[in-house]
Design an enzyme around this catalytic site. Structure first.
Site, PDB file in Angstrom:
ATOM      1  N   LYS A  45     -82.852 -72.235 -93.155  1.00 45.94           N
ATOM      2  CA  LYS A  45     -83.575 -72.897 -94.244  1.00 45.94           C
ATOM      3  C   LYS A  45     -84.916 -72.226 -94.458  1.00 45.94           C
ATOM      4  O   LYS A  45     -85.390 -72.110 -95.579  1.00 45.94           O
ATOM      5  CB  LYS A  45     -83.833 -74.370 -93.871  1.00 45.94           C
ATOM      6  CG  LYS A  45     -82.580 -75.209 -93.749  1.00 45.94           C
ATOM      7  CD  LYS A  45     -82.876 -76.534 -93.036  1.00 45.94           C
ATOM      8  CE  LYS A  45     -82.015 -76.700 -91.817  1.00 45.94           C
ATOM      9  NZ  LYS A  45     -82.261 -77.885 -91.009  1.00 45.94           N
ATOM     10  N   LYS A  52     -80.245 -64.283 -89.923  1.00 49.10           N
ATOM     11  CA  LYS A  52     -79.382 -65.446 -89.679  1.00 49.10           C
ATOM     12  C   LYS A  52     -79.496 -66.403 -90.873  1.00 49.10           C
ATOM     13  O   LYS A  52     -80.530 -66.401 -91.575  1.00 49.10           O
ATOM     14  CB  LYS A  52     -79.744 -66.146 -88.367  1.00 49.10           C
ATOM     15  CG  LYS A  52     -81.065 -66.874 -88.390  1.00 49.10           C
ATOM     16  CD  LYS A  52     -81.248 -67.734 -87.141  1.00 49.10           C
ATOM     17  CE  LYS A  52     -82.585 -68.465 -87.243  1.00 49.10           C
ATOM     18  NZ  LYS A  52     -82.931 -69.318 -86.148  1.00 49.10           N
ATOM     19  N   LYS A  80     -92.025 -67.502 -86.031  1.00 51.14           N
ATOM     20  CA  LYS A  80     -92.548 -68.653 -86.771  1.00 51.14           C
ATOM     21  C   LYS A  80     -94.057 -68.651 -86.858  1.00 51.14           C
ATOM     22  O   LYS A  80     -94.623 -69.220 -87.794  1.00 51.14           O
ATOM     23  CB  LYS A  80     -92.053 -69.963 -86.157  1.00 51.14           C
ATOM     24  CG  LYS A  80     -90.561 -70.185 -86.383  1.00 51.14           C
ATOM     25  CD  LYS A  80     -90.184 -71.622 -86.118  1.00 51.14           C
ATOM     26  CE  LYS A  80     -88.739 -71.885 -86.456  1.00 51.14           C
ATOM     27  NZ  LYS A  80     -88.333 -73.258 -86.150  1.00 51.14           N
TER      28      LYS A  80
HETATM   29  P1  TYM Z   1     -82.159 -76.166 -85.747  1.00 47.38           P
HETATM   30  O1  TYM Z   1     -82.506 -77.489 -86.313  1.00 47.38           O
HETATM   31  O2  TYM Z   1     -82.781 -74.946 -86.350  1.00 47.38           O
HETATM   32  O3  TYM Z   1     -80.593 -75.964 -85.798  1.00 47.38           O
HETATM   33  C1  TYM Z   1     -79.669 -76.947 -85.307  1.00 47.38           C
HETATM   34  C2  TYM Z   1     -78.502 -76.250 -84.630  1.00 47.38           C
HETATM   35  O4  TYM Z   1     -77.890 -75.306 -85.529  1.00 47.38           O
HETATM   36  C3  TYM Z   1     -77.808 -74.031 -84.902  1.00 47.38           C
HETATM   37  N1  TYM Z   1     -77.965 -72.977 -85.926  1.00 47.38           N
HETATM   38  C4  TYM Z   1     -77.126 -71.944 -86.100  1.00 47.38           C
HETATM   39  N2  TYM Z   1     -75.989 -71.603 -85.466  1.00 47.38           N
HETATM   40  C5  TYM Z   1     -75.340 -70.493 -85.905  1.00 47.38           C
HETATM   41  N3  TYM Z   1     -75.776 -69.722 -86.936  1.00 47.38           N
HETATM   42  C6  TYM Z   1     -76.917 -70.030 -87.592  1.00 47.38           C
HETATM   43  N4  TYM Z   1     -77.324 -69.287 -88.617  1.00 47.38           N
HETATM   44  C7  TYM Z   1     -77.641 -71.187 -87.188  1.00 47.38           C
HETATM   45  N5  TYM Z   1     -78.781 -71.788 -87.619  1.00 47.38           N
HETATM   46  C8  TYM Z   1     -78.974 -72.876 -86.838  1.00 47.38           C
HETATM   47  C9  TYM Z   1     -78.961 -73.997 -83.906  1.00 47.38           C
HETATM   48  O5  TYM Z   1     -78.741 -73.056 -82.889  1.00 47.38           O
HETATM   49  C10 TYM Z   1     -78.956 -75.419 -83.398  1.00 47.38           C
HETATM   50  O6  TYM Z   1     -77.997 -75.575 -82.361  1.00 47.38           O
HETATM   51  N6  TYM Z   1     -84.980 -76.151 -81.603  1.00 47.38           N
HETATM   52  C11 TYM Z   1     -83.737 -76.595 -82.199  1.00 47.38           C
HETATM   53  C12 TYM Z   1     -83.558 -78.094 -82.225  1.00 47.38           C
HETATM   54  C13 TYM Z   1     -83.701 -78.772 -80.925  1.00 47.38           C
HETATM   55  C14 TYM Z   1     -82.736 -78.832 -79.883  1.00 47.38           C
HETATM   56  C15 TYM Z   1     -83.307 -79.682 -78.882  1.00 47.38           C
HETATM   57  C16 TYM Z   1     -81.466 -78.281 -79.701  1.00 47.38           C
HETATM   58  C17 TYM Z   1     -84.773 -79.522 -80.538  1.00 47.38           C
HETATM   59  N7  TYM Z   1     -84.531 -80.071 -79.307  1.00 47.38           N
HETATM   60  C18 TYM Z   1     -82.602 -79.967 -77.719  1.00 47.38           C
HETATM   61  C19 TYM Z   1     -80.803 -78.571 -78.514  1.00 47.38           C
HETATM   62  C20 TYM Z   1     -81.346 -79.406 -77.536  1.00 47.38           C
HETATM   63  C21 TYM Z   1     -83.681 -76.122 -83.634  1.00 47.38           C
HETATM   64  O7  TYM Z   1     -84.684 -75.848 -84.240  1.00 47.38           O
HETATM   65  O8  TYM Z   1     -82.411 -76.146 -84.183  1.00 47.38           O
END
Ligand code: TYM
Length: 335
Positions: A200, A197, A110
């Protein structure tokens, strides 16, 4: 009382099938047996160059989307309504290794993107600190389980390290060493480029929205890359594996079985596989779109409900902050 399950998602646009099959679908199920809290984490959305005029709308949009796919409103909170997230972040920063933060894969990916998107090589220190905010999101609710996709594994390892370091220094066993919960679909790939993967941030063609209309879903699946041209010793290509993964995640096991047989005996037509995957996703999306339309009838009531649930969930965060400050030698006011 601590929560048993905690997870969160960023309001950076709409929800895609990677989010849904990798995490959110599992959240819906876990709610049946566990005390859960799920956050829409808007502080996280500020770590990359972003449009402040859109953030608040994106947050409400994602809240509506989460309810439409089956999350209970009472289990939802908005991160910026709970200031303890930032307060705990500071404290945990002091128990986090700077070197470990610079080695995070997501930071490396990122920071390159941030530098490019900003047009002036700008990388915020929020991006470096982001995993500490994530650790605070989790540890504030002292849960046992964190259901996420595979891309979050390294962040959860860091969360465990921070909790252990805090506990060791204070001579207590207060912050939990949390366990990640993964689904079989914990890594959904981009259909346009299966080496990446689904996400967005990679651009429009690299994700399929859970609220996309039928024509768009069919178009995206029809143009899915099945063969990346790599020689892989007869192993299934990442693109085909991804399409089978989507079919399984959509619970179309019978069709999955039949097409897998075809694949094994060399008679599978990719067009048929794509057709079935598209049918499965369209069926899911159509159901969700209908639910979302119904929710949009009374937006005001929905917002009130989420402010209420955030304030209810905040009570646990306040309790944790008070106890953490007590343990750390900081001053406390009584809530
Ligand atoms: P984020 O917002 O990118 O994604 C939310 C959830 O979706 C999962 N995910 C995926 N799983 C499988 N294949 C994919 N291509 C894929 N893209 C996204 C992510 O693993 C996530 O579970 N940093 C985190 C958000 C966050 C968080 C937290 C998660 C902030 N605080 C505390 C757990 C606990 C994030 O950017 O996810």
């Amino acid at each position: 009382m601590p929560k048993e399950v905690l997870s969160a998602i960023q309001p950076t646009g709409d929800m895609h099938y990677g989010n849904y099959f990798g995490a959110v679908q599992n959240w819906v199920k876990l709610q049946e047996n566990y005390d859960c809290a799920f956050g829409v984490v808007d502080y996280h959305a500020m770590t990359m160059p972003y449009d402040h005029k859109k953030l608040r709308n994106n947050t409400w949009e994602l809240i509506t989307n989460l309810i439409a796919v089956g999350i209970e409103p009472g289990n939802l909170f908005i991160q910026s309504l709970i200031p303890e997230h930032t307060e705990l972040t500071w404290i945990l920063n002091c128990f986090t290794s700077y070197g470990q933060l610079t080695r995070m894969t997501q930071f490396k990916d990122k920071s390159a993107k941030s530098s490019e998107d900003s047009g002036e090589g700008f990388i915020s220190s929020g991006l470096l600190n982001y995993p500490v905010l994530q650790a605070a999101d989790i540890l504030l609710y002292r849960p046992k389980y964190v259901p996420v996709g595979k891309d979050q594994e390294q962040h959860l390892e860091l969360t465990r390290n921070i909790a252990q370091r805090f506990n060791a220094q204070m001579g207590v066993n207060y912050l939990p060493v949390v366990e990640a919960l993964f689904t079989p679909a914990s890594k959904i790939r981009s259909t346009a480029d299966p080496t990446k993967k689904m996400s967005k941030s990679a651009g429009e063609k690299h994700y399929i929205s859970v609220f996309a209309d039928e024509a768009r879903i069919r178009k995206q699946i029809r143009s899915a890359v099945t063969d990346t041209g790599e020689i892989n010793d007869g192993a299934m290509s990442e693109g085909v594996d991804n399409l089978f993964g989507l079919l399984a995640a959509a619970k179309k096991m019978e069709i999955h079985g039949t097409l897998m047989e075809d694949y094994k005996n060399g008679s599978l037509r990719y067009a048929d596989l794509k057709e079935e995957v598209a049918n499965a996703l369209v069926e899911i999306s159509n159901g969700f779109i209908a639910k979302k339309q119904a929710l949009n009838v009374d937006k005001k009531a929905l917002k009130e409900q989420i402010k209420q649930s955030s304030s209810e969930i905040r009570k646990i965060a306040q309790e944790t902050i008070r106890e953490v400050k007590e343990l750390s030698g900081l001053m406390n006011v009584r809530f």
